[in-house]
Every structure is written in C-alpha cells, then in structure tokens.
Design a protein around this motif. Structure first.
Motif, short mmCIF file in Angstrom:
data_model
loop_
_atom_site.label_atom_id
_atom_site.label_comp_id
_atom_site.label_asym_id
_atom_site.label_seq_id
_atom_site.Cartn_x
_atom_site.Cartn_y
_atom_site.Cartn_z
N LEU A 1 -7.01 2.93 -3.65
CA LEU A 1 -6.70 4.35 -3.43
C LEU A 1 -7.44 5.23 -4.45
O LEU A 1 -7.19 6.43 -4.57
CB LEU A 1 -5.19 4.59 -3.54
N GLY A 2 -8.35 4.61 -5.21
CA GLY A 2 -9.21 5.37 -6.11
C GLY A 2 -8.60 5.65 -7.48
O GLY A 2 -9.03 6.54 -8.19
N GLU B 1 6.27 -12.76 -8.78
CA GLU B 1 6.06 -11.40 -9.29
C GLU B 1 4.59 -11.20 -9.70
O GLU B 1 4.06 -10.09 -9.64
CB GLU B 1 6.99 -11.12 -10.47
N GLN B 2 3.95 -12.30 -10.10
CA GLN B 2 2.53 -12.18 -10.50
C GLN B 2 1.67 -11.85 -9.27
O GLN B 2 0.75 -11.04 -9.34
CB GLN B 2 2.08 -13.49 -11.15
N VAL B 3 2.03 -12.47 -8.14
CA VAL B 3 1.30 -12.22 -6.90
C VAL B 3 1.42 -10.74 -6.50
O VAL B 3 0.43 -10.04 -6.27
CB VAL B 3 1.85 -13.11 -5.76
N SER B 4 2.66 -10.23 -6.47
CA SER B 4 2.81 -8.85 -6.00
C SER B 4 2.21 -7.86 -7.00
O SER B 4 1.69 -6.81 -6.60
CB SER B 4 4.25 -8.50 -5.63
N GLY B 5 2.24 -8.21 -8.30
CA GLY B 5 1.64 -7.33 -9.31
C GLY B 5 0.14 -7.18 -9.10
O GLY B 5 -0.40 -6.05 -9.10
N ALA B 6 -0.52 -8.31 -8.90
CA ALA B 6 -1.97 -8.26 -8.71
C ALA B 6 -2.31 -7.48 -7.44
O ALA B 6 -3.21 -6.62 -7.44
CB ALA B 6 -2.53 -9.67 -8.63
N LEU B 7 -1.57 -7.74 -6.36
CA LEU B 7 -1.85 -7.03 -5.10
C LEU B 7 -1.59 -5.53 -5.26
O LEU B 7 -2.33 -4.70 -4.73
CB LEU B 7 -0.99 -7.61 -3.97
N MET B 8 -0.54 -5.19 -5.99
CA MET B 8 -0.24 -3.77 -6.22
C MET B 8 -1.39 -3.10 -6.99
O MET B 8 -1.81 -1.98 -6.65
CB MET B 8 1.07 -3.64 -7.00
N ALA B 9 -1.90 -3.77 -8.00
CA ALA B 9 -3.02 -3.20 -8.78
C ALA B 9 -4.23 -3.01 -7.86
O ALA B 9 -4.90 -1.97 -7.90
CB ALA B 9 -3.36 -4.12 -9.95
N MET B 10 -4.48 -4.00 -7.00
CA MET B 10 -5.62 -3.88 -6.06
C MET B 10 -5.40 -2.70 -5.12
O MET B 10 -6.34 -1.96 -4.80
CB MET B 10 -5.77 -5.16 -5.24
N ALA B 11 -4.16 -2.54 -4.67
CA ALA B 11 -3.85 -1.45 -3.74
C ALA B 11 -4.13 -0.10 -4.41
O ALA B 11 -4.69 0.82 -3.79
CB ALA B 11 -2.40 -1.55 -3.28
N LEU C 1 0.84 -1.22 0.00
CA LEU C 1 0.00 0.00 0.00
C LEU C 1 0.87 1.26 0.00
O LEU C 1 0.56 2.24 -0.70
CB LEU C 1 -0.94 -0.01 1.21
N ALA C 2 1.97 1.22 0.75
CA ALA C 2 2.86 2.39 0.78
C ALA C 2 3.47 2.62 -0.60
O ALA C 2 3.56 3.76 -1.07
CB ALA C 2 3.95 2.17 1.83
N ALA C 3 3.85 1.52 -1.26
CA ALA C 3 4.42 1.65 -2.61
C ALA C 3 3.34 2.18 -3.56
O ALA C 3 3.61 3.06 -4.39
CB ALA C 3 4.94 0.30 -3.08
N ALA C 4 2.13 1.68 -3.41
CA ALA C 4 1.02 2.12 -4.28
C ALA C 4 0.83 3.63 -4.13
O ALA C 4 0.56 4.34 -5.11
CB ALA C 4 -0.26 1.37 -3.92
N ARG C 5 0.98 4.12 -2.91
CA ARG C 5 0.82 5.58 -2.69
C ARG C 5 1.87 6.37 -3.45
O ARG C 5 1.58 7.43 -4.00
CB ARG C 5 0.89 5.90 -1.19
N LYS C 6 3.06 5.83 -3.52
CA LYS C 6 4.12 6.53 -4.28
C LYS C 6 3.73 6.59 -5.77
O LYS C 6 3.92 7.61 -6.43
CB LYS C 6 5.47 5.83 -4.12
N ALA C 7 3.20 5.49 -6.26
CA ALA C 7 2.81 5.46 -7.68
C ALA C 7 1.67 6.44 -7.93
O ALA C 7 1.68 7.20 -8.91
CB ALA C 7 2.40 4.04 -8.06
N VAL C 8 0.71 6.44 -7.01
CA VAL C 8 -0.44 7.34 -7.17
C VAL C 8 0.01 8.80 -7.12
O VAL C 8 -0.45 9.64 -7.90
CB VAL C 8 -1.50 7.04 -6.08
N ARG C 9 0.93 9.07 -6.22
CA ARG C 9 1.41 10.45 -6.12
C ARG C 9 2.07 10.90 -7.44
O ARG C 9 1.83 11.99 -7.93
CB ARG C 9 2.41 10.57 -4.96
N ALA C 10 2.87 10.00 -8.01
CA ALA C 10 3.52 10.36 -9.29
C ALA C 10 2.46 10.58 -10.37
O ALA C 10 2.57 11.48 -11.21
CB ALA C 10 4.47 9.25 -9.70
#
Ligand code: ADP
Ligand code: ASP
Ligand code: MG
Length: 593
Positions: free
Chosen positions: A88-89, A74-84, A20-29
């Motif tokens: 975050l909208g 990597e497939q597991v973390s990719g899917a979870l990252m997309a969900m995260a 989730l923290a990583a997802a926030r960085k992506a969203v911020r960018a």
C-alpha cells in the motif's frame, strides 16, 4: 505525536484479503498523523491446527516445543501484514517477540511478561515505519521462545501500549465491541458504549472471552484506554477505561463458563489449616482453582467446595483423595456437568437486593443453585450444564441488560485521554521488577459484621430466593453470600449482615428454616472479614492459598471465603481480626504498592 496500538485477532487476519483490509486500517491511522504499532494474532484457526498436529504426535508434547510451534502462527501473519503495508506504499517492519525484547518467565504455554524493551520499536517508529509485532509470544532468560496462553495477543497489545505510553489500544475483532453477554450465546445481548476495567476484568475471567483477562490487568495497572471494535466496519466500539457505562446500574454484564467441574470435600474438621491442606495439594499439581466456597456446618465440620476446569478433574480428584485421608475428612463428591453463570457490576457494591433479584429470577425459572459465591462486584452461581443457557438468559432479562440504561454515558473516540503519560508508566514498570507481578492495593479488616448460616438446605430451586426476599424486606443489608453443597446433597448457605441486625436476622432465619424443612441454624454475632484486594488476584492462583497458609500459621480458623478477580475475602473468628490483619500484611508485604 500520538501513538496508537492496533491489535487484529485471528478472524481479522484469517486470509490475505482480510490482512489487506487490516493493513488499510493501519495505513489510515498512519496517514492521520499517528505513530502506529500493529499486533497480530495467528491467521484464523491456525493455533488450533498447530495444537492438533502436536497432539497427533504426542498426548503431552513438551511445553517448550509447543511454544516453538505455536509462535510460528503469529510470525506468519506479521510478515504478511508487513508485506501488505508495503504493497500500500508505506514502510513497515515485522518483529517477533524476541526481536522486540519481550522478556518473560519460563512457564511455557502460559508465560508472564517480565519486561519489554522499547528501543527497537521506537527507532522504527521514529523512521516513520509501522511496527508489526507478533502477538502472544516472548523469550525467556535462556532465549527460549515462550507463549502467553490462549488469547494472549490481547495482552501483548495492551502491554506494548503501556510501555510505549500509547494514547489508545484498539482491539479489532469479529464483534463491534463488548456486549452485555456473549452475543453468540444470547442474540438479545446489547452493545455497550463503555465498561470499566474492573467489570471487564471480572467478566473476562468469568467467561467473556472477548478479551484476555491479563490484558485488562495491564490496562488497569497502566491506565491504558482500550477501544474494542470491529475489523469489518468503522463503527464506534466499546471503551474499556476506569469509569463504568452507568454508575447507578447494579449490573453491567453477565457471563457463562460452560465446562466446569465441582468438587466438594465433606466434613472437614473445622480447625485452622484444613483449607490450606486441601488447596496446597491441588496447587502442587499446578491446577487452577476457580470458585472456592467454604462454610462451617452445624456439627463443627466444614464442607469445602470449589470448581476446576473439566479437563483437570481427574488430577484434582487424586489430590483431593489424598487430602481427605490426611485430614480425616468424611469424603468427597464431584459433578462434572456444571456451568457457572455470573453477573458483574460496579454499582452492586452500593445497592441492596441485587443478589435477591438474581436468585428470585432463577427460582421462577426453576433453576437450582448448587453453589453461590458473591463478592463486591460479582455474583456467581453454579447450575447444571443443561440449565446453563436458561440461567444466563434469565439473569440477562432480570436486570434488563438488553436495554441501554437511561444514564449511560456515550463514548466519543475523539475524546480518549490517557490519564497517565508514558513516562509515568515506565517509572512504574521499572519499579515492578516483573510487569505481571501481583500488586496488592489494600488489605482491609471489617469488624462490623455477623454471620448467619442455614444448614441442610434441600437441593431444590427457590431457597436462596426465599431467604434473601425476607432478609431484604426486613431492610437488612447482606454483604458476603456463600453456598455450597454439603452432605447428603443438602446445601449450606452462609451470609454476613451488620452486627446491629444480628438478633433480627437470626429470628427471621429460624422461622424460615422451620417452614422450609432446613437443618439447624448456626451463627456468629461477630465475624471479622478480611479483604485482600489488588490486581492479578485470580490469575496469580497463589493468593487464596497464601491467605489460607498465613492464617493457618497464625492458628486462625477460616469460617467463610470467597474469591474474585480483584479480591479475596475471608471471614474469621470475630476475636482474631487484628491478628489476621497483621499476619496477612506480613504475608503480602512485598506485593503492596
Ligand atoms: P479474536 O480472535 O479477535 O481475539 P475472540 O474470539 O477471542 O476474537 O473474541 C471475540 C468473541 O468473543 C466474539 O466473537 C464473541 O462471541 C465472544 N464474546 C464473549 N463474550 C463477549 C462479550 N461480552 N461481548 C462481545 N463478545 C463476546
Ligand atoms: N493465536 C493465539 C490463540 O489463538 C493467541 C491469540 O490469538 O490471541 O490463542
Ligand atoms: Mg481473543
């Protein structure tokens, strides 16, 4: 619109909170108005666990099935990252290597990228989505899943940045940048503002595991700026780009490889083709050869030393035993408890006395140097495993790496500029049929050097330091240095100097040999040095072997050799320089750019 590729390593996606923290960085960018591609590694130590599972079932599991297994991480973390990101909208889509169209060759567990399709990623980006790419994987022509080798998500990230013409590739990891050496080994290591591609490439392949070395080859080839930074803070990290941090500084960083094994083939008849005979046998077993050092002995026989990963030692010795018999060599020795300590810096190419400073410091610390190999921008020494950490600390101190150089240029992330735009990169990609092909920039011939060798050097600390103290005090510039263990545990030390200093150097060395109980001096008033330089020199292990092969075919004897990430240097008979150049040019014609 600017495009950013962000890569999150294993520790940065180790649990759902971190994802989730990583997802926030992506969203911020994304909110800052960038298009964003996120490359993910497997969660935490998942890849290690998968490997353990496989080995519980079989000692040597089929490589194809290893890739099926490892790619799931990597497939597991990719899917979870997309969900995260969804949570975050924001819109995101995760894609496997196959879904993106990352085509590789079929070398399972260490595949090389051949091409990448940008269509699907572009479509998703144009729809405003964040694209999540599974790192470290691709597919071959037959749709088999492949992986790029341990740490390969860095390479996926930089490769995607290259083909998409991204403005920057951000590598988020558990350190806040590149340090002068691994801060886990030496806490006094210093955070660097920047480091050049060449230095990072050397350091990465000499043990600095912070970046996968092949990712730096991509970055250099396609001029992708890399920003290595922390997943857990917002501080500015390290820029990896063309320019070094402090151009006038001889050494940028140091690195250590703990588990090497040394093999020495003794008393090899000194005639064309012998090195090739040894190394082709090892290459046939697909064993990567690391430090190669050869020098001629006083009796017209050569000793060839090299290192391999400890895990490959048994297979290597079997291949060497065969070669020894075939060549009528005297025998071979090995040591499985050695470590390689290296210093790297663009500045050392233009300064004298750098090697001397390193050897002097190590000698004062009582560290014995078993092998030495230098090239333009690196010096590597092989020491006993027990002395490895002391040796690393000693060289780190000797070059004051813990202090920022006064001339260090700061890094302002707002000023990252790609020097080559995306279209250019794509044009290059289409020119290089295989993106990870070996690219030779140059083959040079230097006919200005002479060779001096001191044989039968006693196996104790301080000899190399004494030799280069004197040579350096006499104002003689030393170029190539190689030392390897020879017969009866005595070493041979060879180096090249300008021909104009030949007589002076020879006299100096003669005096020194007498004082230090060393064996005879041998020398060549003229040696031809050939340098093959480019990208992918060591990861394409065949470069050194092809060099040996083509010189053997031309009947040219190799007197000295050393290799680095960006260069293979060979010293041959001074009369045969132009012939050697012509045959190397023919041998590498298709790789020249
Ligand atoms: P990731 O899982 O994010 O890819 P890695 O473990 O591959 O992370 O790389 C980060 C680690 O690299 C750091 O924790 C550090 O111990 C190690 N490392 C080795 N050399 C260096 C260096 N010169 N600078 C920074 N880190 C280094
Ligand atoms: N997950 C793979 C590994 O652990 C690739 C990577 O993280 O870069 O090696
Ligand atoms: Mg890594």
């Amino acid at each position: 619109m600017t495009l950013i590729v962000q890569k999150f390593g294993g520790t940065s996606v180790a649990d759902t909170k971190k994802i989730l923290a990583a997802a926030r960085k992506a969203v911020r960018a994304r909110q800052d108005g960038n298009q964003v591609v996120v490359v993910v590694s497997a969660m935490g130590h998942n890849t290690d666990h998968l490997i353990e599972l496989a080995h519980e079932i079989a000692d040597e599991p089929p490589a194809r099935e290893m890739d099926m297994l490892l790619s799931t991480g990597e497939q597991v973390s990719g899917a979870l990252m997309a969900m995260a990101i969804h949570s975050l909208g924001h819109e995101a889509i995760s894609l496997t290597g196959a879904q993106i169209g990352i085509r590789t060759d079929s070398t399972h567990t260490k595949a090389r990228i051949k091409s990448i399709s940008t269509d699907r990623m572009r479509r998703a980006l144009d729809q405003g989505r964040i694209v999540i790419a599974a790192g470290f994987q691709g597919i071959d022509e037959e749709f088999n899943i492949t992986t790029l080798g341990r740490g390969g998500s860095d390479t996926t990230a930089v490769a995607l940045a290259a083909v998409l013409g991204a403005d920057v590739c951000e590598i988020y990891t558990d350190v806040d940048g590149v340090y002068t050496t691994d801060p886990r080994i030496l806490p006094e290591a210093r955070h660097m503002a920047r480091i050049s591609y060449d230095e990072m490439l050397e350091l990465a392949s000499l043990g600095a595991a912070v970046m996968h070395n092949r990712s730096i080859e991509f970055a250099k080839k396609f001029s992708v700026p890399i920003h290595v930074r922390s997943s857990f803070s917002d501080t500015v990290g390290t820029l990896i780009a063309t320019e070094p941090e402090a151009p006038d500084h001889p050494v940028a960083g140091a690195a250590l490889v703990k588990s090497e094994a040394r093999v020495t083939v003794l008393g090899v008849p000194d005639r064309p083709g012998t090195s090739y005979a040894v190394f082709s046998k090892i290459a046939a077993q697909l064993i990567p050869i690391d430090m190669i050092v050869q020098n001629v002995g006083a009796d017209g026989r050569a000793d060839i030393s090299f290192t391999v990963d400890k895990a490959d030692l048994a297979k290597t010795l079997a291949a060497v035993a065969e070669a020894v018999q075939q060549l009528g060599a005297e025998g071979f020795t090995h040591d499985e408890n050695v470590s390689k300590v290296s210093v790297v810096g663009l500045g050392m190419a233009r300064q004298t006395g750098v090697a001397r400073r390193m050897f002097r410091a190590l000698s004062m610390a009582g560290v014995n140097l078993q092998m030495i190999s230098t090239s333009e921008i690196k010096i590597s020494v092989l020491v006993s495993g027990a002395e490895a950490q002391t040796a690393l600390r000693t060289v780190h101190q000797a070059f004051h790496l813990e202090q920022a150089p006064a001339s260090a240029v700061a890094f302002d992330p707002r000023q990252i500029a790609r020097t080559r735009d995306g279209e250019d990169a794509l044009a290059i990609v289409s020119r290089l049929q295989q993106m990870e092909d070996l690219t030779i920039d140059d083959i040079e011939l230097d006919e200005t050097q002479a060779r001096l060798s001191i044989n039968g050097v006693p196996d104790r600390p301080g000899i190399a330091a004494a030799v280069f103290d004197e040579i350096s005090q006499a104002g003689i510039f030393v170029d190539m240095i190689v030392q390897s263990i020879g017969r009866e545990g005595r070493a041979n030390l060879s180096f090249t100097i300008p021909q104009s200093h030949y007589a002076q150097g020879l006299k100096l060395l003669d005096d020194l040999a007498q004082r230090m109980d060393c064996g005879p001096i041998t020398s060549s008033p003229k040696i031809a040095k050939l340098s093959v330089s480019g990208i992918g020199m060591r990861s394409h292990a065949g470069v050194a072997i092809r060099t040996f092969e083509c010189l053997a075919q031309a009947g040219i004897n190799v007197e000295m050799i050393n290799t680095s990430e960006v260069r293979v240097n060979v010293g041959v008979d001074g009369q045969r320089g132009p012939d050697a150049l012509a045959s190397l040019q023919r041998a590498f014609a298709e790789n020249q750019r």
